[in-house]
Structures are given as structure tokens and as C-alpha cells.
Design a protein around this motif. Structure first.
Motif, PDB file in Angstrom:
ATOM      1  N   SER A 130       4.444   3.144  11.392  1.00  0.00           N
ATOM      2  CA  SER A 130       4.780   2.626  10.072  1.00  0.00           C
ATOM      3  C   SER A 130       4.431   3.718   9.053  1.00  0.00           C
ATOM      4  CB  SER A 130       3.959   1.371   9.776  1.00  0.00           C
ATOM      5  OG  SER A 130       2.589   1.714   9.588  1.00  0.00           O
ATOM      6  N   PRO A 131       4.955   3.623   7.836  1.00  0.00           N
ATOM      7  CA  PRO A 131       4.581   4.607   6.809  1.00  0.00           C
ATOM      8  C   PRO A 131       3.063   4.689   6.592  1.00  0.00           C
ATOM      9  CG  PRO A 131       6.501   3.389   6.087  1.00  0.00           C
ATOM     10  CD  PRO A 131       6.014   2.724   7.359  1.00  0.00           C
ATOM     11  N   ALA A 132       2.383   3.563   6.652  1.00  0.00           N
ATOM     12  CA  ALA A 132       0.925   3.560   6.463  1.00  0.00           C
ATOM     13  C   ALA A 132       0.221   4.293   7.607  1.00  0.00           C
ATOM     14  CB  ALA A 132       0.416   2.129   6.359  1.00  0.00           C
ATOM     15  N   GLU A 133       0.690   4.103   8.832  1.00  0.00           N
ATOM     16  CA  GLU A 133       0.091   4.786   9.980  1.00  0.00           C
ATOM     17  C   GLU A 133       0.331   6.292   9.897  1.00  0.00           C
ATOM     18  OE1 GLU A 133       0.315   1.390  13.456  1.00  0.00           O
ATOM     19  OE2 GLU A 133       2.163   2.423  12.863  1.00  0.00           O
ATOM     20  N   GLN A 165      -3.767  12.194   6.594  1.00  0.00           N
ATOM     21  CA  GLN A 165      -4.821  12.366   5.601  1.00  0.00           C
ATOM     22  C   GLN A 165      -6.031  13.051   6.200  1.00  0.00           C
ATOM     23  OE1 GLN A 165      -5.906   8.683   3.793  1.00  0.00           O
ATOM     24  NE2 GLN A 165      -4.204   8.723   2.366  1.00  0.00           N
ATOM     25  N   ASN A 207       0.719   8.028   7.204  1.00  0.00           N
ATOM     26  CA  ASN A 207      -0.151   8.505   6.139  1.00  0.00           C
ATOM     27  C   ASN A 207      -1.591   8.647   6.629  1.00  0.00           C
ATOM     28  OD1 ASN A 207      -0.769   9.290   3.468  1.00  0.00           O
ATOM     29  ND2 ASN A 207      -1.475   7.216   3.024  1.00  0.00           N
ATOM     30  N   ALA A 208      -2.054   7.667   7.407  1.00  0.00           N
ATOM     31  CA  ALA A 208      -3.421   7.716   7.934  1.00  0.00           C
ATOM     32  C   ALA A 208      -3.624   8.908   8.857  1.00  0.00           C
ATOM     33  CB  ALA A 208      -3.747   6.419   8.669  1.00  0.00           C
TER      34      ALA A 208
END
Length: 91
Positions: free
Chosen positions: A60-63, A69, A65-66
Motif C-alpha cells: 500500500s502507499p503507507a507501507e 523513511q 512510505n514506511a
């Protein structure tokens, strides 16, 4: 299964990562990373992305990004240790 080794010399780190299909003992992917120790999080991200590609995982986009980072300094040393420990436990 992910196998690997972590070696450190001064400010340099070498990480060998090797992905094996345990169903048939086939090599799926292997890579060696030689970088400055300060880049260890970039190496971790590169390895995670390469493994995900080999496994055809969808993030997912959140994964995504994680993974990309850089951790804060407070968590840097424990994360380096955990990453090295996970790789060494595969041996």
C-alpha cells in the motif's frame, strides 16, 4: 527463506542477502551490498524492495512510505541490531 551475513569494518558494512524457495531449495535472489554504515537503512529498504519484487508482493502507499523513511536516531541502533540479528538467525 532469507539467509544472509552482516560484516562491519570501520565505517563500512557488507550485507549479503540470499532468498531461497524452501519448497524446492531453488535460489530466488541474492545480492551483496557494500556501503557506508550510515547508509544501512537505505540497504534495508533496498533489500525489502528486492524481496517484495521477487515475491511479487503488493505494498500500500503507507507501507511503501514506511519502507522508504529513514528511522530517527533514537531508533537507529536497535533497528540495525534487529536487522543484523534477523539475517544472522537464518544461518
Amino acid at each position: 527463506m532469507l539467509e544472509g551475513t552482516v560484516q562491519r569494518s570501520g565505517n563500512r558494512v557488507r550485507i549479503n542477502a540470499h532468498l531461497v524457495d524452501t519448497r524446492n531449495d531453488a535460489d530466488l535472489w541474492a545480492q551483496t551490498y557494500d556501503r557506508d554504515l550510515e547508509d544501512v537503512f537505505a540497504i534495508q529498504s533496498d533489500i525489502a524492495k528486492a524481496i517484495a519484487d521477487q515475491l511479487r508482493a503488493k505494498f500500500s502507499p503507507a507501507e511503501k512510505n514506511a519502507i522508504e523513511q529513514r528511522p530517527t536516531a533514537r531508533f537507529a541502533r536497535p533497528m540495525i541490531f534487529t536487522f543484523a540479528l534477523r539475517l544472522s538467525m537464518c544461518w
